[in-house]
Design an enzyme around this catalytic site. Structure first.
Site, PDB file in Angstrom:
ATOM      1  N   CYS A  52     -57.927 -19.528 -21.337  1.00 16.40           N
ATOM      2  CA  CYS A  52     -57.805 -18.056 -21.530  1.00 16.40           C
ATOM      3  C   CYS A  52     -56.206 -17.551 -21.577  1.00 16.40           C
ATOM      4  O   CYS A  52     -56.166 -16.891 -22.595  1.00 16.40           O
ATOM      5  CB  CYS A  52     -58.419 -17.388 -20.320  1.00 16.40           C
ATOM      6  SG  CYS A  52     -60.328 -17.406 -20.385  1.00 16.40           S
ATOM      7  N   GLU A  91     -55.678  -8.241 -18.128  1.00 19.42           N
ATOM      8  CA  GLU A  91     -54.707  -8.976 -17.557  1.00 19.42           C
ATOM      9  C   GLU A  91     -53.253  -8.437 -18.147  1.00 19.42           C
ATOM     10  O   GLU A  91     -53.207  -7.763 -19.385  1.00 19.42           O
ATOM     11  CB  GLU A  91     -54.756 -10.512 -18.370  1.00 19.42           C
ATOM     12  CG  GLU A  91     -55.946 -11.291 -17.791  1.00 19.42           C
ATOM     13  CD  GLU A  91     -55.940 -11.823 -16.305  1.00 19.42           C
ATOM     14  OE1 GLU A  91     -54.780 -11.617 -15.860  1.00 19.42           O
ATOM     15  OE2 GLU A  91     -56.887 -11.867 -15.692  1.00 19.42           O
ATOM     16  N   HIS A 134     -60.216 -10.588 -18.089  1.00 24.47           N
ATOM     17  CA  HIS A 134     -61.232 -11.613 -17.516  1.00 24.47           C
ATOM     18  C   HIS A 134     -62.457 -10.928 -16.771  1.00 24.47           C
ATOM     19  O   HIS A 134     -62.441  -9.989 -16.446  1.00 24.47           O
ATOM     20  CB  HIS A 134     -60.478 -12.283 -16.219  1.00 24.47           C
ATOM     21  CG  HIS A 134     -60.042 -13.584 -16.795  1.00 24.47           C
ATOM     22  ND1 HIS A 134     -58.623 -14.083 -16.840  1.00 24.47           N
ATOM     23  CD2 HIS A 134     -60.675 -14.645 -17.359  1.00 24.47           C
ATOM     24  CE1 HIS A 134     -58.483 -15.187 -17.308  1.00 24.47           C
ATOM     25  NE2 HIS A 134     -59.698 -15.706 -17.616  1.00 24.47           N
TER      26      HIS A 134
END
Ligand code: PCA
Length: 213
Positions: A143, A78, A167
């Site tokens: 998250c 991410e 992820h």
């Protein structure tokens, strides 16, 4: 060198979370670095507090958080965490919390960029046959909340520690027939390669990793 690697407990209707299952399969030592593993509750704020305690106790050089993103087709490092908690009342966290547009840190910026070399991580995974792509949103659920809490902590208290989030898709063993998936072993390989890339590259590569939409 020490790496703190975390995965999440199961949440929603799922009875397992591939993120922690994959974390458990990662070797305890990679390129001479010790890998410390921790399971995190899927609870807004509490997850961040557990990670903060682990950072204070373990004093890692690198922190990599891992979570499940059902529907994704690849390992997704991410790029950014945003200062918001927003989820549907029909999909609360594991303690029933469903914040709808709450600020995570009143004194924090709108967003933090990862301090992991996400492009080097994606490149290394792709070169070794693991599907991977840079993601530009970690969502607004637990998250993102965990990633923001970590980066706020590192920014304010541990500026020399690098950290971020990956992820993972559903695991094949979870058996969602219409959803993309990877095996837990493939995910663990991707995590090992990502850790290697994070150790090898203090600064990220200058290569494209964006998206047009
Ligand atoms: N995935 C959720 C929370 C826990 C997890 O593994 C998310 O993407 O927010």
């Amino acid at each position: 060198m020490k790496v703190l690697l975390t995965g999440f407990q199961p949440f929603g209707k799922d009875t397992m979370n591939p993120s922690f299952e994959a974390v458990k399969l990662v070797p305890d030592e990679i390129l001479g670095a010790q890998i410390v593993k921790k399971e995190i509750p899927v609870v807004f704020r509490k997850g961040g507090a557990v990670v903060a305690q682990a950072v204070r106790e373990e004093k890692p050089d690198i922190v990599i958080l891992v979570g499940q993103a059902g529907g994704r087709t690849a390992m997704c490092p991410e790029r950014v965490a945003i200062n918001i908690e927003d989820c549907a009342p029909s999909f609360p966290d594991n303690e029933g919390n469903a914040p709808q547009g709450e600020t995570i840190a009143e004194d924090g910026p709108a967003a933090y960029f990862t301090t992991l070399p996400i492009k080097a991580m994606v490149q290394k995974m792709q070169e070794n046959g693991v599907p991977a792509i840079v993601s530009n949103t970690a969502g607004t659920y637990v998250c993102n909340d965990l990633m923001y809490h970590l980066l706020h902590l590192l920014h304010t208290e541990f500026p020399n520690v690098r950290g971020g989030f990956i992820h993972v898709p559903y695991a094949t063993v979870q058996n969602y027939p219409k959803q993309p998936s990877m095996t837990i072993e493939e995910m663990a390989k991707g995590l090992r390669l990502s850790i290697e890339a994070a150790i090898e590259h203090e600064k990220d590569l200058k290569i494209a990793g964006g998206a047009t939409h």
